[in-house]
Design a protein around this motif. Structure first.
Motif, PDB file in Angstrom:
ATOM      1  N   SER A  41       0.907  -0.952  -0.325  1.00  0.00           N
ATOM      2  CA  SER A  41      -0.058  -0.166   0.117  1.00  0.00           C
ATOM      3  C   SER A  41       1.441   1.408  -0.251  1.00  0.00           C
ATOM      4  O   SER A  41       2.291   1.353   0.197  1.00  0.00           O
ATOM      5  CB  SER A  41      -0.629   0.321   0.990  1.00  0.00           C
ATOM      6  OG  SER A  41      -1.746  -0.747   0.989  1.00  0.00           O
ATOM      7  N   ALA A  42       0.099   2.277   0.111  1.00  0.00           N
ATOM      8  CA  ALA A  42       1.016   3.538  -0.139  1.00  0.00           C
ATOM      9  C   ALA A  42       1.347   3.493   1.479  1.00  0.00           C
ATOM     10  O   ALA A  42       0.794   3.362   2.419  1.00  0.00           O
ATOM     11  CB  ALA A  42       0.339   4.736  -0.121  1.00  0.00           C
ATOM     12  N   THR A  47      -3.175   8.520   1.030  1.00  0.00           N
ATOM     13  CA  THR A  47      -3.411   8.487   0.214  1.00  0.00           C
ATOM     14  C   THR A  47      -5.056   9.074   0.954  1.00  0.00           C
ATOM     15  O   THR A  47      -5.335  10.347  -0.023  1.00  0.00           O
ATOM     16  CB  THR A  47      -4.332   7.077   0.339  1.00  0.00           C
ATOM     17  OG1 THR A  47      -3.654   6.263  -0.237  1.00  0.00           O
ATOM     18  CG2 THR A  47      -5.539   7.346  -0.624  1.00  0.00           C
ATOM     19  N   GLU A  74       1.734   4.733  -3.942  1.00  0.00           N
ATOM     20  CA  GLU A  74       1.942   3.123  -3.831  1.00  0.00           C
ATOM     21  C   GLU A  74       3.054   2.709  -4.482  1.00  0.00           C
ATOM     22  O   GLU A  74       3.612   2.440  -5.006  1.00  0.00           O
ATOM     23  CB  GLU A  74       0.856   2.565  -4.932  1.00  0.00           C
ATOM     24  CG  GLU A  74       0.158   1.786  -3.423  1.00  0.00           C
ATOM     25  CD  GLU A  74      -1.272   2.796  -2.682  1.00  0.00           C
ATOM     26  OE1 GLU A  74      -1.478   3.516  -2.987  1.00  0.00           O
ATOM     27  OE2 GLU A  74      -2.038   2.436  -2.086  1.00  0.00           O
ATOM     28  N   PHE A 136      -3.233  -1.270  -5.323  1.00  0.00           N
ATOM     29  CA  PHE A 136      -4.537  -0.226  -5.465  1.00  0.00           C
ATOM     30  C   PHE A 136      -4.615  -0.391  -7.217  1.00  0.00           C
ATOM     31  O   PHE A 136      -5.533   0.844  -7.054  1.00  0.00           O
ATOM     32  CB  PHE A 136      -4.037   0.644  -4.347  1.00  0.00           C
ATOM     33  CG  PHE A 136      -5.174   1.770  -4.341  1.00  0.00           C
ATOM     34  CD1 PHE A 136      -6.455   1.905  -4.233  1.00  0.00           C
ATOM     35  CD2 PHE A 136      -4.293   2.594  -4.220  1.00  0.00           C
ATOM     36  CE1 PHE A 136      -7.899   3.174  -3.714  1.00  0.00           C
ATOM     37  CE2 PHE A 136      -5.099   4.848  -4.543  1.00  0.00           C
ATOM     38  CZ  PHE A 136      -6.789   4.315  -3.530  1.00  0.00           C
ATOM     39  N   ARG A 150     -10.975   2.418  -1.633  1.00  0.00           N
ATOM     40  CA  ARG A 150      -9.882   2.330  -0.402  1.00  0.00           C
ATOM     41  C   ARG A 150      -9.950   1.235  -0.122  1.00  0.00           C
ATOM     42  O   ARG A 150     -10.664   0.473  -0.365  1.00  0.00           O
ATOM     43  CB  ARG A 150     -11.130   3.048   0.814  1.00  0.00           C
ATOM     44  CG  ARG A 150     -11.046   4.383   0.445  1.00  0.00           C
ATOM     45  CD  ARG A 150      -9.299   5.272  -0.099  1.00  0.00           C
ATOM     46  NE  ARG A 150      -8.825   4.514   0.704  1.00  0.00           N
ATOM     47  CZ  ARG A 150      -8.245   6.049   1.428  1.00  0.00           C
ATOM     48  NH1 ARG A 150      -8.943   7.037   1.156  1.00  0.00           N
ATOM     49  NH2 ARG A 150      -7.404   5.523   2.306  1.00  0.00           N
ATOM     50  N   GLY A 151      -9.151   0.973   0.035  1.00  0.00           N
ATOM     51  CA  GLY A 151      -8.478  -0.226   0.679  1.00  0.00           C
ATOM     52  C   GLY A 151      -8.278  -1.915  -0.240  1.00  0.00           C
ATOM     53  O   GLY A 151      -7.918  -3.206  -0.120  1.00  0.00           O
ATOM     54  N   GLY A 152      -8.368  -1.768  -1.916  1.00  0.00           N
ATOM     55  CA  GLY A 152      -7.748  -1.894  -2.699  1.00  0.00           C
ATOM     56  C   GLY A 152      -6.677  -2.762  -2.819  1.00  0.00           C
ATOM     57  O   GLY A 152      -6.430  -3.886  -3.686  1.00  0.00           O
ATOM     58  N   SER A 153      -5.600  -2.256  -2.064  1.00  0.00           N
ATOM     59  CA  SER A 153      -4.371  -3.279  -1.765  1.00  0.00           C
ATOM     60  C   SER A 153      -4.610  -4.522  -1.653  1.00  0.00           C
ATOM     61  O   SER A 153      -3.992  -5.249  -1.881  1.00  0.00           O
ATOM     62  CB  SER A 153      -3.304  -3.180  -1.567  1.00  0.00           C
ATOM     63  OG  SER A 153      -2.600  -1.543  -1.778  1.00  0.00           O
ATOM     64  N   ASP A 154      -5.260  -4.637  -0.764  1.00  0.00           N
ATOM     65  CA  ASP A 154      -6.211  -6.692  -0.848  1.00  0.00           C
ATOM     66  C   ASP A 154      -6.449  -7.279  -1.526  1.00  0.00           C
ATOM     67  O   ASP A 154      -5.731  -8.523  -1.760  1.00  0.00           O
ATOM     68  CB  ASP A 154      -7.153  -6.174   0.673  1.00  0.00           C
ATOM     69  CG  ASP A 154      -6.995  -5.758   2.324  1.00  0.00           C
ATOM     70  OD1 ASP A 154      -5.642  -6.029   2.376  1.00  0.00           O
ATOM     71  OD2 ASP A 154      -7.294  -4.870   2.600  1.00  0.00           O
TER      72      ASP A 154
HETATM   73  N1  ASP Z   1      -3.444   3.231  -0.244  1.00  0.00           N
HETATM   74  C1  ASP Z   1      -4.869   2.861  -0.472  1.00  0.00           C
HETATM   75  C2  ASP Z   1      -5.891   3.277   0.516  1.00  0.00           C
HETATM   76  O1  ASP Z   1      -5.436   3.528   1.790  1.00  0.00           O
HETATM   77  C3  ASP Z   1      -5.697   1.398  -1.312  1.00  0.00           C
HETATM   78  C4  ASP Z   1      -5.076   0.400  -0.217  1.00  0.00           C
HETATM   79  O2  ASP Z   1      -4.384   0.998   1.333  1.00  0.00           O
HETATM   80  O3  ASP Z   1      -5.049  -1.286  -0.303  1.00  0.00           O
HETATM   81  O4  ASP Z   1      -7.479   2.985   0.224  1.00  0.00           O
END
Ligand code: ASP
Ligand code: MG
Length: 408
Positions: A41-42, A47, A74, A136, A150-154
């Motif tokens: 992730s970043a 982000t 990222e 992400f 958001r949270g897309g790196s998962d």
């Molecule tokens: N950096 C992005 C976010 O904060 C993706 C991630 O962290 O999964 O949503």
């Protein structure tokens, strides 16, 4: 030798020291002879900072350009992690989503992954390199940069694991696994060794924020072996998310308690109790892209009925605006709303084979004088809407009543 995809979240790469810590962890797996793909992730907060920058220029940034901006977070961490690995003497190479290529649809800011080209990754792995991929982000068929929400790196991590047929996808985060409930509310909350996909999906959709819900759906669909674990605690097995319910052990009835403070209830009062009313009320709400959660239509009196449903709090004003324009058409007496609510849910595949779970939940809440405003159930969960001021009490007493704090 195994092929492992490891995803490290924002706090795990939040400073140069933490990036070095990740590099050391990766180096250890590499030294054991495993092939490693790392998704990052970043850096934490980055982000949000990028989104805030964009919003300083315009309140509603163009989605394509917003993706150009937010995807940079990222890109920074993949390069930094590659450098940190080089410093450890490990050959490593970074890739943006476009370089891989992670092909997505063109739904900017919430794109879905369509395919992943694994050729470059495979060839690097066979040369003994660690491959680092930006989470992400992806690219659409026109070459535009897209992001996955958001949270897309998962989801990036799980999708790569699926594409590479990895032996395991490890999601490293700042908690050491999935808990029976939020330990900040219930200190006795226990880390689960395993949880089923179905349960994890419910937990994620009901407000437990450990994994992006899409990543869980993806893992279930492609049967990716998924594990959540801490990037700070060594020697911790985390929580394994399993396809099968464990048959060897006695299933607990309830696996966890999820909650969501973000609930608002709307009641459309005294509408005609006749076919088409639900559609006339909820059709325009859905057209405005507002997610509706629980719905209740009471039994009618004198041909009239009250119609209630819940939405996320941030959607309340928008929903009321939509309803104001349909109010006259459906002849409603009024529209009432309540923002002081929350939702508490118990989740567990064990409730399929155990009757009386709902009764136990309702009795436990009633003993504390907590009034239930709405109820909804599925095969493996029961949710109640209650006043927000009772949230912590409700979670605590339910956690105790269902024996979640105990050993085992
Ligand atoms: N950096 C992005 C976010 O904060 C993706 C991630 O962290 O999964 O949503
Ligand atoms: Mg995250």
């Amino acid at each position: 030798m195994a092929l492992i995809v490891q995803k490290y979240g924002g706090t795990s790469v939040g400073s140069p020291d933490r990036i070095k810590n990740v590099a050391r962890k990766v180096a250890k797996f590499h030294a054991q002879g495993h092939q490693i793909v790392v998704v990052v992730s970043a850096m934490s907060g980055e982000t949000n900072r990028l989104i805030a920058l964009a919003k300083e220029l315009t309140p509603a940034p163009d989605p394509r350009e917003l993706d150009v901006v937010v995807s940079t977070g990222e890109q920074v961490t993949i390069g930094l992690l590659a450098m940190a690995l080089h410093a450890e003497g490990i050959p490593a190479k970074s890739y943006t989503g476009a370089q891989v290529k992670i092909l997505t649809d063109d739904a900017h800011t919430k794109a879905r992954i369509l395919s992943i080209n694994d050729a470059a990754i495979r060839s690097d792995l066979s040369e003994g390199k660690v491959v680092i991929v930006a989470g992400f982000q992806g690219v659409d068929t026109e070459g535009n940069i897209t992001t996955l929400g958001r949270g897309g790196s998962d989801t990036s991590g799980v999708a790569l694991a699926a594409a590479l047929k990895a032996d395991e996808c490890q999601i490293y985060t700042d908690v050491d696994g999935v808990y029976t409930t939020d330990p900040r509310i219930v200190p006795e909350a226990r880390k689960l060794d395993t949880i089923t996909f179905e349960e994890m999906l419910e937990m994620a959709s009901l407000g437990s924020k450990v994994l992006q819900i899409r990543s869980v759906e993806f893992a279930g669909k492609y049967k990716v072996k998924l594990r959540v674990l801490s990037s700070f605690k060594e020697e911790c097995q985390g929580t394994l998310i399993t396809i099968e319910e464990s048959k060897s052990m006695e299933q607990p009835i309830i696996s966890g308690i999820a909650f969501n403070r973000d609930e608002a209830k709307i009641t459309v009062q005294s509408v005609p109790d006749q076919p088409g009313i639900a559609y006339q009320i909820l059709g325009p709400v859905a057209d405005a892209n507002i997610d509706i959660d629980m719905i209740i239509q009471n039994s009618g009196h004198n041909g009239l009925t009250d119609f209630s449903f819940t939405v996320g709090r941030s959607d309340l004003d928008k929903t009321i605006n939509v309803l104001d324009s349909v109010k006259a058409v459906i002849n409603a007496k009024g529209i009432e709303s309540d923002k002081s609510l929350c939702k508490v849910s118990i989740v567990g595949v064990g409730m399929r084979s155990h009757p009386g779970v709902a009764a136990k939940m309702f009795r436990t809440l009633s003993e504390e004088g907590i009034n239930i405003r709405m109820i909804s159930t599925s095969e493996i969960k029961i949710s109640v809407v209650i006043e927000e001021k009772y949230l912590e009490l409700a979670v605590r007493v339910l956690h105790k009543a269902f024996g979640l704090g105990g050993a085992g």
